[in-house]
Scaffold this motif. Sequence first.
Motif, mmCIF file in Angstrom:
data_model
loop_
_atom_site.group_PDB
_atom_site.id
_atom_site.type_symbol
_atom_site.label_atom_id
_atom_site.label_comp_id
_atom_site.label_asym_id
_atom_site.label_seq_id
_atom_site.Cartn_x
_atom_site.Cartn_y
_atom_site.Cartn_z
ATOM 1 N N VAL A 11 0.853 -1.189 0.000
ATOM 2 C CA VAL A 11 0.000 0.000 0.000
ATOM 3 C C VAL A 11 0.885 1.234 0.000
ATOM 4 C CG1 VAL A 11 -1.781 1.275 1.238
ATOM 5 C CG2 VAL A 11 -1.803 -1.240 1.260
ATOM 6 N N VAL A 12 0.582 2.194 -0.897
ATOM 7 C CA VAL A 12 1.312 3.457 -0.973
ATOM 8 C C VAL A 12 0.499 4.511 -0.235
ATOM 9 C CG1 VAL A 12 2.263 5.221 -2.480
ATOM 10 C CG2 VAL A 12 2.340 2.819 -3.178
ATOM 11 N N LEU A 13 1.107 5.194 0.745
ATOM 12 C CA LEU A 13 0.415 6.181 1.567
ATOM 13 C C LEU A 13 0.475 7.566 0.940
ATOM 14 C CD1 LEU A 13 1.594 5.195 5.155
ATOM 15 C CD2 LEU A 13 -0.521 4.566 3.994
ATOM 16 N N GLU A 14 -0.621 8.303 1.095
ATOM 17 C CA GLU A 14 -0.679 9.697 0.674
ATOM 18 C C GLU A 14 -1.314 10.498 1.796
ATOM 19 O OE1 GLU A 14 -3.177 12.430 -2.494
ATOM 20 O OE2 GLU A 14 -2.452 10.472 -3.142
ATOM 21 N N PHE A 54 -15.771 -4.149 5.780
ATOM 22 C CA PHE A 54 -14.889 -5.201 6.297
ATOM 23 C C PHE A 54 -13.950 -5.712 5.205
ATOM 24 C CE2 PHE A 54 -13.872 -9.477 7.979
ATOM 25 C CZ PHE A 54 -13.337 -9.076 9.183
ATOM 26 N N ALA A 55 -14.461 -5.807 3.980
ATOM 27 C CA ALA A 55 -13.587 -6.200 2.875
ATOM 28 C C ALA A 55 -12.477 -5.180 2.683
ATOM 29 C CB ALA A 55 -14.404 -6.357 1.589
ATOM 30 N N GLY A 56 -12.811 -3.904 2.870
ATOM 31 C CA GLY A 56 -11.791 -2.867 2.773
ATOM 32 C C GLY A 56 -10.781 -2.958 3.899
ATOM 33 N N TYR A 57 -11.272 -3.276 5.115
ATOM 34 C CA TYR A 57 -10.358 -3.347 6.260
ATOM 35 C C TYR A 57 -9.377 -4.503 6.120
ATOM 36 C CZ TYR A 57 -8.459 -3.975 10.885
ATOM 37 O OH TYR A 57 -7.587 -4.147 11.924
ATOM 38 N N VAL A 58 -9.844 -5.662 5.689
ATOM 39 C CA VAL A 58 -8.933 -6.808 5.546
ATOM 40 C C VAL A 58 -8.181 -6.746 4.222
ATOM 41 C CG1 VAL A 58 -10.355 -8.289 6.998
ATOM 42 C CG2 VAL A 58 -10.726 -8.287 4.526
ATOM 43 N N GLY A 59 -8.498 -5.735 3.385
ATOM 44 C CA GLY A 59 -7.839 -5.582 2.099
ATOM 45 C C GLY A 59 -6.965 -4.354 2.025
ATOM 46 N N GLU A 60 -7.042 -3.667 0.869
ATOM 47 C CA GLU A 60 -6.135 -2.553 0.603
ATOM 48 C C GLU A 60 -6.435 -1.294 1.405
ATOM 49 O OE1 GLU A 60 -7.710 -4.298 -1.613
ATOM 50 O OE2 GLU A 60 -6.286 -5.177 -3.036
ATOM 51 N N ASP A 61 -7.664 -1.159 1.916
ATOM 52 C CA ASP A 61 -8.065 0.083 2.580
ATOM 53 C C ASP A 61 -7.922 0.028 4.095
ATOM 54 O OD1 ASP A 61 -8.698 1.236 0.152
ATOM 55 O OD2 ASP A 61 -10.784 0.575 0.226
ATOM 56 N N ARG A 62 -7.138 -0.882 4.611
ATOM 57 C CA ARG A 62 -7.063 -1.060 6.063
ATOM 58 C C ARG A 62 -6.666 0.209 6.796
ATOM 59 N NH1 ARG A 62 -3.834 -6.129 8.117
ATOM 60 N NH2 ARG A 62 -5.454 -6.989 6.760
ATOM 61 N N LEU A 63 -5.781 1.000 6.203
ATOM 62 C CA LEU A 63 -5.289 2.192 6.886
ATOM 63 C C LEU A 63 -6.344 3.287 7.007
ATOM 64 C CD1 LEU A 63 -1.693 2.412 5.370
ATOM 65 C CD2 LEU A 63 -2.423 1.401 7.541
ATOM 66 N N ARG A 64 -7.458 3.159 6.306
ATOM 67 C CA ARG A 64 -8.538 4.137 6.430
ATOM 68 C C ARG A 64 -9.395 3.882 7.666
ATOM 69 N NH1 ARG A 64 -11.988 4.382 1.144
ATOM 70 N NH2 ARG A 64 -12.681 6.316 2.133
ATOM 71 N N TYR A 65 -9.279 2.704 8.243
ATOM 72 C CA TYR A 65 -10.144 2.310 9.352
ATOM 73 C C TYR A 65 -9.356 2.250 10.661
ATOM 74 C CZ TYR A 65 -13.301 0.839 5.624
ATOM 75 O OH TYR A 65 -14.116 0.820 4.519
#
Length: 225
Positions: A11-14, A54-65
């Motif tokens: 994951v690339v952070l911005e 939940f799909a986002g949390y266990v996937g690429e979007d985890r850092l948003r949660y």
Amino acid sequence: MPKAPADERIVVLEHRIRRLDWSLVSEAVMGAFNSERGFWFTLVSFVRDPRQAFAGYVGEDRLRYVNPLKMVIFLSALTAFIMHQLQAAEILQVGGDGEVTREGEEAAAFMQRNYNLLLLCSLPVMAGVSRLFYWGRAYNGLEHLALNAFQVSVISVAYFVMLPLILVWSSTTYVYMGLALLYQAWLYRRVLGPGWFRAIAATLAVSLAYLVTMTAIGSGLIRWL
């Protein structure tokens, strides 16, 4: 059916930095519990569309949660503090004729003071039960732990919202409990896959495991102390 998440992702952070505003104060308070980033976003997401969240949390979007365990620690501690400030007799009616016995009042007060610790002890049991009901589905035990932590967080915030009504009309407690069970069944159905019967059965079993674990640990600690 949900798909099992990948073992590893890059994951690339911005980062976006804004001019200071009154969020400085709220971030300072929430930051003490490491919950300032994505706190409300996490709650709203798990109310609107828990499957995608939940799909986002266990996937690429985890850092948003927010980390679900950090969220539970923060909210359960807040719940314990609020419950400790209230009289046990105003929330729990212990005794056969509506009167509160001394032993019952002491037990209720102990459960209120230590609610956060009892809840944290109950979470692994809840996760284990839901995992058994959905054995063979996409998510493993730790992911069930995270999912149950998220659902506990949502219904904890619902408790805060409904608390004024509960204090005025005690029967509102049953409305809250009903809504919490409905949300939990819907969450399981949406996140863990099809089958309303399985979702309802899992909800009842997890809720029973939660109550039994809380009571058993609480009673054991009371006798030991």
